[in-house]
Design a protein around this motif. Structure first.
Motif, PDB file in Angstrom:
ATOM      1  N   SER A 103       0.858  -1.206  -0.066  1.00  0.00           N
ATOM      2  CA  SER A 103       0.093   0.040  -0.076  1.00  0.00           C
ATOM      3  C   SER A 103       1.028   1.245   0.001  1.00  0.00           C
ATOM      4  O   SER A 103       0.280   2.471   0.181  1.00  0.00           O
ATOM      5  CB  SER A 103      -0.928   0.041   1.157  1.00  0.00           C
ATOM      6  OG  SER A 103      -0.246  -0.146   2.378  1.00  0.00           O
ATOM      7  N   GLY A 104       2.053   1.051  -0.389  1.00  0.00           N
ATOM      8  CA  GLY A 104       3.106   2.197  -0.357  1.00  0.00           C
ATOM      9  C   GLY A 104       3.422   2.715   0.962  1.00  0.00           C
ATOM     10  O   GLY A 104       3.879   3.707   1.216  1.00  0.00           O
ATOM     11  N   LYS A 105       3.670   1.851   1.910  1.00  0.00           N
ATOM     12  CA  LYS A 105       4.187   2.378   3.274  1.00  0.00           C
ATOM     13  C   LYS A 105       5.588   2.686   3.139  1.00  0.00           C
ATOM     14  O   LYS A 105       6.009   3.589   3.717  1.00  0.00           O
ATOM     15  CB  LYS A 105       4.090   1.082   3.928  1.00  0.00           C
ATOM     16  CG  LYS A 105       2.348   0.718   4.555  1.00  0.00           C
ATOM     17  CD  LYS A 105       2.526  -0.377   5.308  1.00  0.00           C
ATOM     18  CE  LYS A 105       2.912  -1.597   5.195  1.00  0.00           C
ATOM     19  NZ  LYS A 105       2.696  -2.707   4.047  1.00  0.00           N
ATOM     20  N   PHE A 138      14.037   2.326   3.159  1.00  0.00           N
ATOM     21  CA  PHE A 138      13.535   0.718   3.167  1.00  0.00           C
ATOM     22  C   PHE A 138      13.069   0.397   1.740  1.00  0.00           C
ATOM     23  O   PHE A 138      12.847   1.293   0.942  1.00  0.00           O
ATOM     24  CB  PHE A 138      12.036   1.020   3.928  1.00  0.00           C
ATOM     25  CG  PHE A 138      12.371   1.420   5.587  1.00  0.00           C
ATOM     26  CD1 PHE A 138      12.810   0.745   6.324  1.00  0.00           C
ATOM     27  CD2 PHE A 138      11.581   2.389   5.851  1.00  0.00           C
ATOM     28  CE1 PHE A 138      13.095   0.863   7.571  1.00  0.00           C
ATOM     29  CE2 PHE A 138      11.757   2.802   7.276  1.00  0.00           C
ATOM     30  CZ  PHE A 138      12.303   1.949   8.017  1.00  0.00           C
ATOM     31  N   ARG A 139      13.218  -0.712   1.629  1.00  0.00           N
ATOM     32  CA  ARG A 139      13.152  -1.488   0.294  1.00  0.00           C
ATOM     33  C   ARG A 139      11.459  -1.081  -0.134  1.00  0.00           C
ATOM     34  O   ARG A 139      10.725  -1.445   0.623  1.00  0.00           O
ATOM     35  CB  ARG A 139      13.205  -2.949   0.231  1.00  0.00           C
ATOM     36  CG  ARG A 139      14.719  -3.130   0.041  1.00  0.00           C
ATOM     37  CD  ARG A 139      14.883  -4.667   0.052  1.00  0.00           C
ATOM     38  NE  ARG A 139      14.390  -5.141  -1.177  1.00  0.00           N
ATOM     39  CZ  ARG A 139      14.199  -6.528  -1.191  1.00  0.00           C
ATOM     40  NH1 ARG A 139      14.477  -7.388  -0.331  1.00  0.00           N
ATOM     41  NH2 ARG A 139      13.791  -6.879  -2.408  1.00  0.00           N
ATOM     42  N   GLU A 140      11.629  -0.408  -1.238  1.00  0.00           N
ATOM     43  CA  GLU A 140      10.078  -0.490  -1.823  1.00  0.00           C
ATOM     44  C   GLU A 140       9.863  -1.316  -2.883  1.00  0.00           C
ATOM     45  O   GLU A 140      11.071  -1.992  -3.747  1.00  0.00           O
ATOM     46  CB  GLU A 140      10.330   0.869  -2.607  1.00  0.00           C
ATOM     47  CG  GLU A 140      10.127   2.090  -1.495  1.00  0.00           C
ATOM     48  CD  GLU A 140      10.182   3.636  -2.091  1.00  0.00           C
ATOM     49  OE1 GLU A 140       9.898   3.600  -3.405  1.00  0.00           O
ATOM     50  OE2 GLU A 140      11.073   4.512  -1.539  1.00  0.00           O
ATOM     51  N   ARG A 193       2.731  -6.783  -8.003  1.00  0.00           N
ATOM     52  CA  ARG A 193       2.548  -6.730  -6.198  1.00  0.00           C
ATOM     53  C   ARG A 193       2.980  -7.788  -5.736  1.00  0.00           C
ATOM     54  O   ARG A 193       2.341  -8.730  -6.023  1.00  0.00           O
ATOM     55  CB  ARG A 193       1.093  -6.029  -6.157  1.00  0.00           C
ATOM     56  CG  ARG A 193       0.801  -4.548  -6.653  1.00  0.00           C
ATOM     57  CD  ARG A 193      -0.575  -4.276  -6.308  1.00  0.00           C
ATOM     58  NE  ARG A 193      -0.580  -2.817  -6.497  1.00  0.00           N
ATOM     59  CZ  ARG A 193       0.038  -1.656  -5.838  1.00  0.00           C
ATOM     60  NH1 ARG A 193       0.587  -1.676  -4.675  1.00  0.00           N
ATOM     61  NH2 ARG A 193      -0.257  -0.409  -6.373  1.00  0.00           N
ATOM     62  N   SER A 194       3.854  -7.753  -4.919  1.00  0.00           N
ATOM     63  CA  SER A 194       4.365  -8.813  -4.063  1.00  0.00           C
ATOM     64  C   SER A 194       4.872  -8.154  -2.842  1.00  0.00           C
ATOM     65  O   SER A 194       5.278  -7.010  -2.915  1.00  0.00           O
ATOM     66  CB  SER A 194       5.126  -9.688  -4.804  1.00  0.00           C
ATOM     67  OG  SER A 194       6.351  -9.004  -4.855  1.00  0.00           O
ATOM     68  N   GLN A 195       5.131  -9.163  -1.780  1.00  0.00           N
ATOM     69  CA  GLN A 195       5.506  -8.357  -0.454  1.00  0.00           C
ATOM     70  C   GLN A 195       7.123  -8.321  -0.679  1.00  0.00           C
ATOM     71  O   GLN A 195       7.924  -8.976  -0.945  1.00  0.00           O
ATOM     72  CB  GLN A 195       5.279  -9.549   0.609  1.00  0.00           C
ATOM     73  CG  GLN A 195       5.645  -9.055   1.843  1.00  0.00           C
ATOM     74  CD  GLN A 195       5.198 -10.211   2.977  1.00  0.00           C
ATOM     75  OE1 GLN A 195       5.677 -11.269   2.836  1.00  0.00           O
ATOM     76  NE2 GLN A 195       4.408  -9.669   4.066  1.00  0.00           N
ATOM     77  N   PRO A 200      -2.167  12.479  -2.129  1.00  0.00           N
ATOM     78  CA  PRO A 200      -2.372  12.107  -3.423  1.00  0.00           C
ATOM     79  C   PRO A 200      -1.802  10.851  -3.705  1.00  0.00           C
ATOM     80  O   PRO A 200      -0.728  10.563  -3.243  1.00  0.00           O
ATOM     81  CB  PRO A 200      -1.902  13.480  -4.312  1.00  0.00           C
ATOM     82  CG  PRO A 200      -1.277  14.021  -3.509  1.00  0.00           C
ATOM     83  CD  PRO A 200      -1.438  13.816  -2.023  1.00  0.00           C
ATOM     84  N   SER A 201      -1.928  10.402  -5.010  1.00  0.00           N
ATOM     85  CA  SER A 201      -1.351   9.082  -5.594  1.00  0.00           C
ATOM     86  C   SER A 201       0.189   9.500  -5.866  1.00  0.00           C
ATOM     87  O   SER A 201       0.341  10.521  -6.557  1.00  0.00           O
ATOM     88  CB  SER A 201      -1.998   8.537  -6.586  1.00  0.00           C
ATOM     89  OG  SER A 201      -1.075   7.429  -7.340  1.00  0.00           O
ATOM     90  N   TYR A 202       0.998   8.716  -5.452  1.00  0.00           N
ATOM     91  CA  TYR A 202       2.734   8.832  -5.505  1.00  0.00           C
ATOM     92  C   TYR A 202       2.586   8.318  -7.167  1.00  0.00           C
ATOM     93  O   TYR A 202       3.706   9.155  -7.779  1.00  0.00           O
ATOM     94  CB  TYR A 202       3.337   7.795  -4.883  1.00  0.00           C
ATOM     95  CG  TYR A 202       4.734   7.811  -5.186  1.00  0.00           C
ATOM     96  CD1 TYR A 202       5.809   8.773  -4.974  1.00  0.00           C
ATOM     97  CD2 TYR A 202       5.120   6.541  -5.683  1.00  0.00           C
ATOM     98  CE1 TYR A 202       6.759   8.909  -5.399  1.00  0.00           C
ATOM     99  CE2 TYR A 202       6.641   6.289  -6.111  1.00  0.00           C
ATOM    100  CZ  TYR A 202       7.581   7.509  -5.978  1.00  0.00           C
ATOM    101  OH  TYR A 202       8.842   7.205  -6.372  1.00  0.00           O
ATOM    102  N   GLU A 203       2.005   7.396  -7.666  1.00  0.00           N
ATOM    103  CA  GLU A 203       2.303   7.110  -9.077  1.00  0.00           C
ATOM    104  C   GLU A 203       1.660   8.010 -10.048  1.00  0.00           C
ATOM    105  O   GLU A 203       2.332   8.271 -11.020  1.00  0.00           O
ATOM    106  CB  GLU A 203       1.608   5.582  -9.215  1.00  0.00           C
ATOM    107  CG  GLU A 203       2.651   4.748  -8.566  1.00  0.00           C
ATOM    108  CD  GLU A 203       2.175   3.201  -8.921  1.00  0.00           C
ATOM    109  OE1 GLU A 203       1.106   2.945  -9.231  1.00  0.00           O
ATOM    110  OE2 GLU A 203       3.032   2.340  -8.695  1.00  0.00           O
ATOM    111  N   GLU A 204       0.723   8.745  -9.525  1.00  0.00           N
ATOM    112  CA  GLU A 204       0.022   9.433 -10.597  1.00  0.00           C
ATOM    113  C   GLU A 204       0.524  10.948 -10.322  1.00  0.00           C
ATOM    114  O   GLU A 204       0.535  11.683 -11.295  1.00  0.00           O
ATOM    115  CB  GLU A 204      -1.500   9.542 -10.284  1.00  0.00           C
ATOM    116  CG  GLU A 204      -1.950   8.040 -11.082  1.00  0.00           C
ATOM    117  CD  GLU A 204      -3.478   7.466 -10.987  1.00  0.00           C
ATOM    118  OE1 GLU A 204      -4.275   8.811 -10.344  1.00  0.00           O
ATOM    119  OE2 GLU A 204      -3.726   6.456 -10.956  1.00  0.00           O
TER     120      GLU A 204
END
Ligand SMILES: Nc1nc2c(ncn2[C@@H]2O[C@H](COP(=O)(O)OP(=O)(O)OP(=O)(O)O)[C@@H](O)[C@H]2O)c(=O)[nH]1
Length: 796
Positions: free
Chosen positions: A50-52, A64-66, A73-75, A218-222
């Motif tokens: 969830s973008g933590k 931290f690893r993103e 999407r995987s852990q 807001p969305s980080y990606e968008e």
């Protein structure tokens, strides 16, 4: 914001194992222990991917690893990671938790999620709850089970503090924020209501446990730029977050930074064991562990401290000036270090542990303190000894000297002790001081004893010199009042010595019984000198008596040697000489220092000197007064020669002086005869012809006389038988004389040699006879003495 500064580390792996070494290294690298209470802990939880991590990295400059968006999407975050927020004051520790609802763990396995949620709630000041905007208001949204779990585990924390729950709504839409927040809060309240609570907290509102904050991004990606802009704004809320009213404003339950390591480990351990987590008790536990650790560390540092080791070594070598101050300085240093490091821990715990530290530190340094006291004691004692010696040299009174020197030494001890006293310790030098007093007293007693002995010895010497020889002389002279003179001498000399002795003793300030005993002892000693002398002379009484007898008997009134001419009255002289000897015996028979009247002399005179005629008259009325082992009126310890011994001595004395008397008588006789007995004329002619010696030999030796007589008879018979004429007679006579003169000297010479042999034999036999007689006499007298003594002893 350098990557290296955040020191991102995996704290707990996905199997739930806490990496203590990694944590320790992390804490050291970020120097958290120096922060005291000035630090904040932020953690984030929320659905997986969830973008933590993305949010934390932008918010706190961590790394931290993103998840790589292009890989799907995987852990990415497994377990719990820890890092330090970069460029944020105060120090902010950031925890990135494994995402919930992860496919990797399976649908039913929520154990680790619960444990990590509880862990985050227990140690964090701020918990970010990451959620998608589109989940808000949805009945089956992913955040609902998460919130339920948060509230449920919160019930297991007995925390007095409020944790801030900051809801971060991701990918916010155009829906107004106010509306979103309202819906969210309603959702949260609903969930809170459904959570089962302990009876005591049934009605407790949610606000009692949490500060609820909501923000949207807001969305980080968008909208990356807008995202970064708003994240930067959000970051501002984390700067000085611990200030009152800040996101981490409630500092009540915070664990001091130096206890963070212990706290984290302990909390995770309790959670893993599935026990209830009592945070207040945990805080005490952390404080206890940490305070103890700090105390141990300080003690260890103290024991190897360079200054302390130098001080300890110096004390072993001798007294150290400023010992107390130096030691206090060292102790102060480590105690204040302890205080500084434990300042934020529970007061009760840190005080208790400080007392323990202080007590152990004092225990460590106590031997050095004792050694210092030992130095003080021996210095003070040495000073006392020197001062006393000097004081005695200038002849100050002994007791006065002891008092003054003792006061000086104790004062010096007290003064020096102020330099040794350790403020941290309530050590009391009284025992060492008491020991010092005891040592001083012991030394003083020893010196006193030695001085008294010297004093006593000097007075004893004085008394001995004053009494011994004079008493001997008085006994020897044995005049009418010998004992009177001895008493006078004894009294005078004793009083003289006792006066000086008492005066000298007063300097020692002895107690009355000791003083009087010492005086009495000297008095006894003086008496002992006289007694000893009398006994010594008494043991030689027979010799003394014989000497006295000889002196009186062999000398006239002018002390000239007596010549026995026959005119002297031997009987009278013998009586006088015996009386003088008896006087001596009477004087030495008993000690009369106490001036008690006695009749020893009369008894002796009566028993030994009086003639048998006088005695015969009284013998029937009174028995022999000398047949006793005691003198009437004389105490046994004053008796020197018992009556029985007197009798025996007198007998022996008489026997041994008889020869002198006999010699005197024979000398008188010899003198008388020497005047009357002149040789006839023919003997004078013969002496002239033969020589006096030969003539005397002819006379003395019966053999020569017999031969001469036979020779005379033969000559005469021959004369008449032959009827020789006058001429022939003359011729014969002339011839006989000529023959005699020719041969007689030779005959005489032979006869003389024979006579010499005979004379020598005669002399030897005479001296043998005399020796035998003497031995017999002595044996008989000794036997009689012995038998007398045995008679005395027999009754007892
Ligand atoms: N839609 C959207 N995606 C985002 C946002 N922020 C990050 N992502 C993306 O979401 C993916 C997961 O990001 P992470 O930051 O790794 O998410 P995470 O929650 O830390 O993931 P786990 O640690 O695995 O639970 C990445 O591909 C990010 O690019 C956002 O604000 N909106």
């Amino acid at each position: 914001m350098g990557e290296e500064n955040c020191a991102s580390t995996q704290l707990i792996d996905r199997n739930g194992v806490l990496n203590a070494d990694a944590l320790d290294m992390f804490l050291k690298s970020v120097r958290l222990s120096e922060c005291g209470l000035s630090y904040a802990v932020v953690s984030i939880m929320g659905p997986q991917s969830s973008g933590k991590s993305t949010l934390l990295n932008h918010l706190f400059g961590t790394n931290f690893r993103e998840m790589d968006a292009y890989r799907g999407r995987s852990q990415t975050t497994k377990g719990i990671w820890i890092a330090k927020g970069v460029g944020i004051e105060p120090c902010t520790i950031v925890l990135d938790l494994e995402g919930t609802d992860g496919r990797e763990r399976g649908e039913d396995d929520t154990t680790f999620e619960k444990q990590s949620t509880l862990f985050a709630l227990a140690i964090s000041d701020i918990v970010l709850i990451n959620m998608w905007c589109h989940d808000i208001g949805r009945e089956h949204a992913a955040n609902k089970p998460l919130l339920k779990m948060v509230f449920q585990v919160m019930m297991r924390l007995f925390s007095p503090r409020k944790t801030t729950l900051l809801f971060v709504i991701r990918d916010k839409t155009k829906t107004p924020m106010e509306h979103l927040e309202q819906v969210l809060r309603e959702d949260i309240q609903k969930i809170w209501n459904t959570v089962s609570k302990p009876q005591a907290h049934k009605e407790t509102p949610l606000s009692e446990y949490f500060n609820l904050e909501v923000t949207a991004l807001p969305s980080y990606e968008e909208k990356e730029n807008l995202f970064k802009e708003q994240v930067a704004q959000l970051r501002q809320r984390f700067i000085h977050s611990i200030a009152p009213g800040g996101l981490a404003g409630d500092r009540r339950g915070v664990v001091p930074a130096s206890g963070f390591f212990v706290s984290v480990q302990e909390i995770w351990k309790v959670i893993r064991e599935n026990k209830d987590l009592d945070l207040p008790a945990h805080k005490i536990m952390v404080a206890t562990v940490r305070c103890e650790e700090i105390a141990n560390e300080k003690l260890s540092c103290l024991s190897s401290d360079k200054d302390w080791l130098e001080l300890e070594a110096s004390v072993q070598a001798g007294p150290v000036s400023g010992f107390g101050k130096k030691l206090d300085f060292i102790l102060n240093f480590y105690l204040s270090e302890y205080d500084r490091e434990t300042i934020y821990f529970d007061d009760g715990v840190k005080i208790a542990k400080r007392q323990q530290l202080e007590s152990r530190a004092l225990q460590l340094v106590h031997p050095a303190f004792q050694t210092m006291l030992g130095h003080l004691r021996s210095k003070a004692l040495d000073k006392f000894k020197i001062n006393l010696e000097q004081s005695m040299k200038i002849r100050r009174g002994f007791a006065e000297s002891v008092r003054t020197c003792s006061q000086t030494s104790l004062l010096e001890f007290d003064t020096r002790y102020t330099d040794v006293a350790v403020k941290h310790a309530d050590w009391n030098p009284s025992k060492v001081r008491e020991k010092l007093c005891h040592d001083i007293e012991a030394h003083a007693a020893s010196v006193r004893s030695s001085e008294l002995s010297k004093l006593k010895a000097s007075y004893e010497k004085q008394i001995t010199e004053a009494l011994e020889e004079p008493v001997e002389s008085l006994l020897d002279s044995s005049t009418q009042d010998t004992w009177g003179s001895i008493r006078k001498l004894y009294k005078h000399e004793t009083e003289n010595a006792l006066s000086g002795y008492s005066s000298s003793l007063s300097d020692f300030e002895l107690d009355s019984p000791t003083f009087h005993k010492m005086v009495a002892d000297l008095k006894d000693y003086a008496r002992g000198v006289v007694v000893r002398k009398v006994r010594e002379e008494g043991s030689k009484i027979l010799i003394h008596m014989k000497d006295r007898f000889s002196t009186v008997f062999s000398h006239d009134k002018d002390s000239m040697p007596r010549v026995w001419t026959g005119k002297e009255d031997v009987k009278r002289i013998t009586k006088e000489a015996r009386a003088a000897a008896l006087k001596l015996l009477a004087v030495m028979a008993a000690i009369r220092l106490d001036d008690q009247p006695d009749n020893i002399e009369n008894i002796l005179n009566y028993s030994l000197m009086d003639s048998p005629v006088i005695k015969k008259k009284t013998v029937e009325v009174s028995p022999d007064p000398l047949a006793s082992s005691t003198w009437e009126g004389v105490l046994p310890h004053n008796t020197v020669i018992t009556p029985v011994q007197c009798k025996s001595i007198w007998k022996q004395f008489k026997a041994e002086t008889e020869y002198a008397i006999a010699q005197a008588i024979s000398a008188q006789e010899a003198h008388k005869h020497s005047n009357r007995w002149l040789p006839p004329p023919w003997a004078i002619v013969a002496i002239a012809f033969l020589g006096f010696n030969e003539f005397m030999m002819l006379l003395r030796n019966p053999l020569y006389l017999l031969i001469l007589f036979i020779f005379f008879l033969l000559s005469r018979a021959l004369w008449f038988k032959l009827n020789i004429s006058g001429e022939f007679q003359n011729g014969m006579l002339s011839g006989l004389f000529a023959l005699s003169s020719r041969f007689l000297p030779s005959v005489i010479s032979i006869l003389r040699r024979l006579a010499d042999q005979g004379h020598r034999y005669h002399q030897t036999s005479q001296s043998l006879q005399q020796s035998t007689r003497c031995i017999t006499q002595r044996s008989s007298s000794s036997l009689s003495t012995l038998s007398s003594e045995v008679e005395v002893l027999e009754p007892s």
